[in-house]
Design a protein around this motif. Structure first.
Motif, mmCIF file in Angstrom:
data_model
loop_
_atom_site.group_PDB
_atom_site.id
_atom_site.type_symbol
_atom_site.label_atom_id
_atom_site.label_comp_id
_atom_site.label_asym_id
_atom_site.label_seq_id
_atom_site.Cartn_x
_atom_site.Cartn_y
_atom_site.Cartn_z
ATOM 1 N N HIS A 117 -30.187 17.662 -24.747
ATOM 2 C CA HIS A 117 -31.210 17.746 -25.788
ATOM 3 C C HIS A 117 -32.076 16.501 -25.656
ATOM 4 O O HIS A 117 -31.844 15.499 -26.318
ATOM 5 N N SER A 118 -33.029 16.592 -24.751
ATOM 6 C CA SER A 118 -33.790 15.397 -24.402
ATOM 7 C C SER A 118 -34.578 14.834 -25.558
ATOM 8 O O SER A 118 -34.889 13.661 -25.565
ATOM 9 N N ASN A 119 -34.918 15.687 -26.528
ATOM 10 C CA ASN A 119 -35.689 15.146 -27.635
ATOM 11 C C ASN A 119 -34.809 14.500 -28.677
ATOM 12 O O ASN A 119 -35.302 13.944 -29.644
ATOM 13 N N GLN A 120 -33.497 14.595 -28.471
ATOM 14 C CA GLN A 120 -32.611 13.944 -29.416
ATOM 15 C C GLN A 120 -32.591 12.444 -29.154
ATOM 16 O O GLN A 120 -32.526 12.007 -28.013
ATOM 17 N N PRO A 121 -32.637 11.653 -30.205
ATOM 18 C CA PRO A 121 -32.659 10.207 -29.996
ATOM 19 C C PRO A 121 -31.303 9.695 -29.559
ATOM 20 O O PRO A 121 -30.285 10.347 -29.770
#
Lengths: 115, 113
Positions: free
Chosen positions: A99-103
């Motif tokens: 989940h690349s958009n997860q920080p």
């Protein structure tokens, strides 16, 4: 959610000694990252793990540095024969898988001081 | 290599006023993610806001908003109604795919009462 935990918070050692830091990520996070942060600078990437596999290492990670994540849970970062230039804050971060958009969630860091 | 530049080492704002922190980045990729992190003194880094490059709409989180200019490779952070608790180092970060994040050098924000 207890967050990312790092131990110790502070480490003072003499030049030439070996040190080991520990990082416990958020339990359901498969990815674990190590960064180094010197005073007045942003974190610099050192290495990261996907479960127990070490997938990438920065050129900053010299032969004196080694990181492990043997069971895909906690990780250790060892520095052998420490040098003055190793003095820094060592940050650990974790994130969920794929989940690349997860920080990335950061720990408080381990501050290393070399005498 | 991707680089992130924060050209303002220090910024100051009066409480309740608005301040904008600048960030530019260099990349040849079209799909990536941008983040602003806050690091209070002696405390851990926490996420302030994030932006997906494929989204044209600027992200907003309460008093925090971004001005994302993809063509200009600019990603500024606007803090409205500044509060004393906003005082911290602010780092802009870039991430491509599942790789590591690249951080800027940071901007130290002071909030004056």
């Amino acid at each position: 959610d207890t967050g990312v935990s790092q131990d110790p918070r502070h480490k003072i050692t003499k030049r030439g000694q070996n040190v080991t830091f520990r990082c416990d990520p958020i339990s359901e996070h498969n990815r674990l990252y190590w960064y180094r942060q010197t005073l007045g600078q942003g974190p610099e990437f050192l290495t990261y793990f996907q479960n127990e596999a070490q997938l990438e290492k920065s050129r900053l990670l010299s032969d004196r540095f080694s990181a492990e994540r043997p069971k895909g849970s906690f990780s250790t970062l060892e520095i052998q024969r420490t040098e003055q230039g190793d003095s820094a804050m060592y940050l650990c971060a974790s994130s969920p898988d794929s989940h690349s958009n997860q920080p990335q969630h950061f720990g408080d860091g381990t501050r290393l001081s070399i005498l | 290599a991707q680089t992130v530049t924060q050209s303002q080492p220090e910024m100051s704002v009066q409480e309740a006023e608005t301040v904008t922190l600048s960030c530019t980045y260099d990349t040849s990729e079209s799909d990536y993610y941008l983040f602003w992190y806050k690091q209070p003194p002696s405390r851990q880094m926490i996420l302030v806001i994030r932006q997906e490059a494929y989204k044209q709409q600027n992200a907003t989180e309460n008093r925090f908003s971004v001005n994302f200019q993809k063509a200009a490779k600019s990603f500024s952070l606007k803090i409205s109604d500044s509060q004393l608790g906003d005082a911290a180092m602010y780092f802009c970060a870039y991430r491509r795919g599942d790789n590591d994040m690249r951080f800027g050098a940071g901007t130290r924000l002071t909030v004056k009462p």
